[in-house]
Design a protein around this motif. Structure first.
Motif, mmCIF file in Angstrom:
data_model
loop_
_atom_site.group_PDB
_atom_site.id
_atom_site.type_symbol
_atom_site.label_atom_id
_atom_site.label_comp_id
_atom_site.label_asym_id
_atom_site.label_seq_id
_atom_site.Cartn_x
_atom_site.Cartn_y
_atom_site.Cartn_z
ATOM 1 N N ARG A 131 -47.348 62.548 19.197
ATOM 2 C CA ARG A 131 -48.617 63.006 18.658
ATOM 3 C C ARG A 131 -49.283 64.005 19.596
ATOM 4 O O ARG A 131 -49.871 64.997 19.174
ATOM 5 C CB ARG A 131 -49.541 61.812 18.433
ATOM 6 C CG ARG A 131 -50.929 62.188 17.993
ATOM 7 C CD ARG A 131 -50.952 62.983 16.728
ATOM 8 N NE ARG A 131 -51.082 62.115 15.594
ATOM 9 C CZ ARG A 131 -50.952 62.532 14.348
ATOM 10 N NH1 ARG A 131 -50.662 63.785 14.110
ATOM 11 N NH2 ARG A 131 -51.082 61.701 13.375
ATOM 12 N N HIS A 132 -49.191 63.787 20.920
ATOM 13 C CA HIS A 132 -49.801 64.681 21.895
ATOM 14 C C HIS A 132 -48.729 65.186 22.840
ATOM 15 O O HIS A 132 -47.834 64.458 23.208
ATOM 16 C CB HIS A 132 -50.882 63.960 22.714
ATOM 17 C CG HIS A 132 -52.001 63.460 21.873
ATOM 18 N ND1 HIS A 132 -52.951 64.285 21.343
ATOM 19 C CD2 HIS A 132 -52.320 62.208 21.447
ATOM 20 C CE1 HIS A 132 -53.821 63.579 20.657
ATOM 21 N NE2 HIS A 132 -53.449 62.320 20.689
ATOM 22 N N GLY B 155 -49.806 70.716 20.237
ATOM 23 C CA GLY B 155 -50.247 69.352 20.537
ATOM 24 C C GLY B 155 -51.757 69.232 20.551
ATOM 25 O O GLY B 155 -52.319 68.232 20.090
ATOM 26 N N SER B 156 -52.440 70.243 21.050
ATOM 27 C CA SER B 156 -53.900 70.169 21.102
ATOM 28 C C SER B 156 -54.528 70.343 19.722
ATOM 29 O O SER B 156 -55.651 69.918 19.496
ATOM 30 C CB SER B 156 -54.454 71.208 22.073
ATOM 31 O OG SER B 156 -54.199 72.508 21.593
ATOM 32 N N LEU B 157 -53.801 70.967 18.803
ATOM 33 C CA LEU B 157 -54.304 71.124 17.440
ATOM 34 C C LEU B 157 -54.034 69.898 16.578
ATOM 35 O O LEU B 157 -54.461 69.847 15.438
ATOM 36 C CB LEU B 157 -53.669 72.360 16.786
ATOM 37 C CG LEU B 157 -54.082 73.701 17.372
ATOM 38 C CD1 LEU B 157 -53.293 74.827 16.718
ATOM 39 C CD2 LEU B 157 -55.569 73.923 17.194
ATOM 40 N N GLY B 158 -53.326 68.922 17.106
ATOM 41 C CA GLY B 158 -53.090 67.680 16.382
ATOM 42 C C GLY B 158 -51.743 67.606 15.694
ATOM 43 O O GLY B 158 -51.454 66.621 15.029
ATOM 44 N N HIS B 159 -50.917 68.623 15.824
ATOM 45 C CA HIS B 159 -49.586 68.589 15.232
ATOM 46 C C HIS B 159 -48.654 67.787 16.135
ATOM 47 O O HIS B 159 -48.740 67.864 17.351
ATOM 48 C CB HIS B 159 -49.019 70.000 15.069
ATOM 49 C CG HIS B 159 -49.807 70.844 14.125
ATOM 50 N ND1 HIS B 159 -49.712 70.719 12.770
ATOM 51 C CD2 HIS B 159 -50.713 71.827 14.349
ATOM 52 C CE1 HIS B 159 -50.517 71.587 12.191
ATOM 53 N NE2 HIS B 159 -51.142 72.276 13.146
#
Length: 51
Positions: free
Chosen positions: A48-49, A38-42
């Motif tokens: 999204r998060h 989640g923190s990498l944007g996946h």
């Protein structure tokens, strides 16, 4: 999920119940993976998060 895993780890350690200890380790690991993704944007689980 990370918090639930930590709670199960503590309960499993104090009560000396191996299955709670194992489930706690699994939940902490899965929660950490979801947090990193989640923190990498996946998107994780359609969101999204993840936090």
């Amino acid at each position: 999920m990370i918090v639930l895993g930590v709670i199960l780890l503590i309960i499993g350690f104090v009560a000396n119940i191996a299955i709670l200890w194992t489930i706690g380790i699994i939940l902490v690991a899965i929660g950490a993976i979801f947090f990193l993704l989640g923190s990498l944007g996946h998107a994780v689980g359609g969101r999204r998060h993840y936090w």
